[in-house]
Design an enzyme around this catalytic site. Structure first.
Site, PDB file in Angstrom:
ATOM      1  N   ASP A   1      10.392  -3.567   9.420  1.00  0.00           N
ATOM      2  CA  ASP A   1      10.537  -1.543   8.466  1.00  0.00           C
ATOM      3  C   ASP A   1      11.176  -0.983   9.529  1.00  0.00           C
ATOM      4  OD1 ASP A   1       8.468  -3.143   7.447  1.00  0.00           O
ATOM      5  OD2 ASP A   1       6.973  -2.434   9.013  1.00  0.00           O
TER       6      ASP A   1
ATOM      7  N   GLU B   1       4.590   1.256  -1.249  1.00  0.00           N
ATOM      8  CA  GLU B   1       4.744   0.489  -0.319  1.00  0.00           C
ATOM      9  C   GLU B   1       5.975   1.373   0.784  1.00  0.00           C
ATOM     10  OE1 GLU B   1       2.989  -2.721   2.033  1.00  0.00           O
ATOM     11  OE2 GLU B   1       5.344  -3.582   1.457  1.00  0.00           O
TER      12      GLU B   1
HETATM   13  C1  6LW Z   1       4.171  -2.103   6.127  1.00  0.00           C
HETATM   14  C2  6LW Z   1       4.310  -2.903   5.358  1.00  0.00           C
HETATM   15  C3  6LW Z   1       5.807  -3.946   5.061  1.00  0.00           C
HETATM   16  O1  6LW Z   1       3.685  -1.586   6.736  1.00  0.00           O
HETATM   17  O2  6LW Z   1       4.672  -4.575   5.607  1.00  0.00           O
HETATM   18  O3  6LW Z   1       6.958  -4.763   4.187  1.00  0.00           O
HETATM   19  C4  6LW Z   1       4.082  -4.126   6.530  1.00  0.00           C
HETATM   20  N1  6LW Z   1       6.243  -3.697   4.582  1.00  0.00           N
HETATM   21  O4  6LW Z   1       5.380  -1.599   4.925  1.00  0.00           O
HETATM   22  C5  6LW Z   1       3.856  -4.160   7.643  1.00  0.00           C
HETATM   23  O5  6LW Z   1       5.108  -4.514   8.294  1.00  0.00           O
END
Ligand code: 6LW
Length: 503
Positions: free
Chosen positions: A22, A178
């Protein structure tokens, strides 16, 4: 640290190997700063610095005081600190992040990203995870979260202004929109997100609008990046952030993994930070395949000093690379009790326990070895490779013997043991990719043993590495290699970690 010869004209990718997921990046003048998620580890949020986007050095951890980070013992591994965003605004660094195990989303500021960072300002009205932070020309502060939703905040008080609004949520039907980031670029506001989940389907999509709250028009070429359904060595590409270099070129940092072995492929180093160049065509970003070797950027490179292979624990403070599980009480982890040694006083009775006293560093190379000189001093402790409470291998000294222990899910086993004379002993692990044996090939083998007085290494047990992979254990982290105490007070004189040549 690199054990492999490299083709000329290239630099290695991932630019930050090992458990560094991230990534969020910002540039101030000639300096780039980058932060990552840290989950159940304390201190939290590694902060890295670079002058060239290629060479990174960890300069601190944003959450390095108990007042900034609470990781309750009843919260599972891969809880805790998720997905920060780092931005520089009005002469200060701002970090927004969610602790899913304690009080949700918070905002911190610092003048120096190496620290100290402020105590967290709580943002109770911000829903969800993966918060992004952006300011418009009027100074309005926009927080955008997974879903994708958005709310304005007052960054001075933490108050939310109005109700969260839904924004563009990526490809219709795609899993898990996300990791939003919002950027003002030219006359457009770009909303870049991850979609498809953080596993093999991961990807990056983008939309643009005339205001920070949209309406957003999706890029006709979404996803702008994905390695899904390919045989590429780099997989799970997503959760990206953009940054512009001083020469005007654009770059993406993103997370991805390097699975190894047969089917389904196991990644053991967690999600790592990769770099990719970005071109703009017709107002949309174009990102090619994310390679293991990047063409060298056109600017002068600024290599950083290597982290020494040996830590002698001669200083009072621990290097920022060292992380502990959930907490690091000063009375249980100290370099003061026996100068030149790291002393660990046991709390939890094994690595199965949420309060285990453990000090480790990320495994960053597929082939590597670690050794430590341990004096169990009437207690028990040793060297562990940890993925979480339920997935770890360790070699432990105490009670006149050394034993190798393995925990994989519900199974616990003492795999090997050997009597040793009282006193200090050098424990080691050698991690080597597994030789090919078709679709059944695992990612690697971990050989635990003792360094003999003549320097030779006696292996007590060689264990398959797939059981310490994310594909087996689940979760969001990667392997961490380090020292622990399981009983009494245990002393460590040094810890060596080095990359070794790939076979
Ligand atoms: C994070 C989400 C994700 O909150 O995995 O790869 C989760 N993305 O955006 C935890 O790292």
């Amino acid at each position: 640290m690199s054990a492999q010869p490299r083709p000329t004209g290239t630099v290695p990718n991932p630019v930050i190997p090992g458990f560094h997921p991230d990534p969020s990046v910002c540039r101030v003048g000639e300096d780039y700063y980058l932060v990552c998620s840290s989950f159940e580890y304390f201190p939290g949020i590694p902060v890295l610095h670079s002058r060239d986007l290629v060479h990174w050095r960890q300069i601190g951890n944003a959450l390095d005081r108990p007042s900034q980070l609470r990781l309750p013992l009843d919260q599972p591994s891969s809880g805790g600190v998720f997905a920060p965003t780092l931005r520089h605004h009005d002469g200060r660094f701002h970090l927004i992040v969610t602790n899913v195990s304690d009080r949700g989303t918070v905002l911190l500021t610092a003048t120096d990203p190496a620290g100290p960072w402020s105590d967290p300002l709580h943002l109770p009205g911000v829903p969800g995870i993966d918060p992004d932070l952006a300011w418009d020309e009027d100074g309005t502060c926009w927080v955008t979260v997974n879903g994708i939703a958005q709310v304005r905040i007052d960054p001075a008080t933490g108050e939310t202004l109005g109700e969260p609004q839904r924004l563009w949520s990526g490809t219709p039907g795609a899993l898990a929109p996300e990791a939003p980031h919002l950027y003002r670029i030219g006359r457009w506001w770009y909303l870049m997100i991850a979609e498809g989940g953080t596993e093999r389907g991961h990807g990056v999509s983008i939309a643009r609008g005339r205001t920070p709250s949209g309406p957003f028009e999706p890029c006709p070429h979404n996803p702008v990046l994905t390695h899904r359904s390919t045989a590429r060595p780099v997989q799970n590409t997503g959760h990206a952030d953009l940054v512009q270099a001083p020469d005007g070129s654009w770059w993406m940092v993103l997370l991805a993994v390097r699975p190894r072995g047969g089917t389904p492929g196991w990644h053991v180093l967690g999600r790592e930070t990769f770099l990719a160049p970005v071109e703009w065509v017709d107002g949309w970003p174009v990102v090619g395949e994310v390679p293991l070797e990047l063409p060298t950027p056109s600017w002068p490179l600024h290599p950083v000093p290597e982290v020494p292979t040996r830590d002698d624990f001669d200083g009072a403070a621990l290097d920022p690379q060292w992380i502990s599980v959930r907490r690091r009480p000063a009375e249980l982890v100290t370099t003061g009790e026996r100068p030149g040694w790291l002393t660990l006083r046991a709390a939890g009775a094994s690595l199965d326990a949420p309060d285990v006293v453990f000090v480790g560093r990320r495994q960053q190379h597929h082939a590597c070895r670690a050794r430590t000189l341990v004096d169990p001093a009437g207690g028990r402790g040793g060297l562990a490779v940890r993925l979480d409470e339920e997935h770890h291998y360790e070699i432990e000294a105490g009670g006149g013997e050394v034993k190798v222990l393995a925990r994989v899910g519900p199974l616990r086993s003492e795999v090997a043991s050997r009597p040793v004379p009282a006193g200090a002993v050098v424990l080691g692990v050698e991690i080597v990719p597994e030789p090919p044996r078709g679709s059944r090939t695992g990612p690697d083998t971990l050989s635990f043993g003792i360094e003999e007085p003549d320097g030779s290494f006696t292996v007590l047990a060689a264990l398959g590495g797939r059981y310490l992979s994310t594909e087996v254990a689940g979760g969001f982290t990667g392997r961490v290699v380090g020292m622990y105490a399981a009983a009494g007070t245990v002393h460590f004189d040094r810890f060596d970690y080095e990359a070794t040549p790939l076979p």
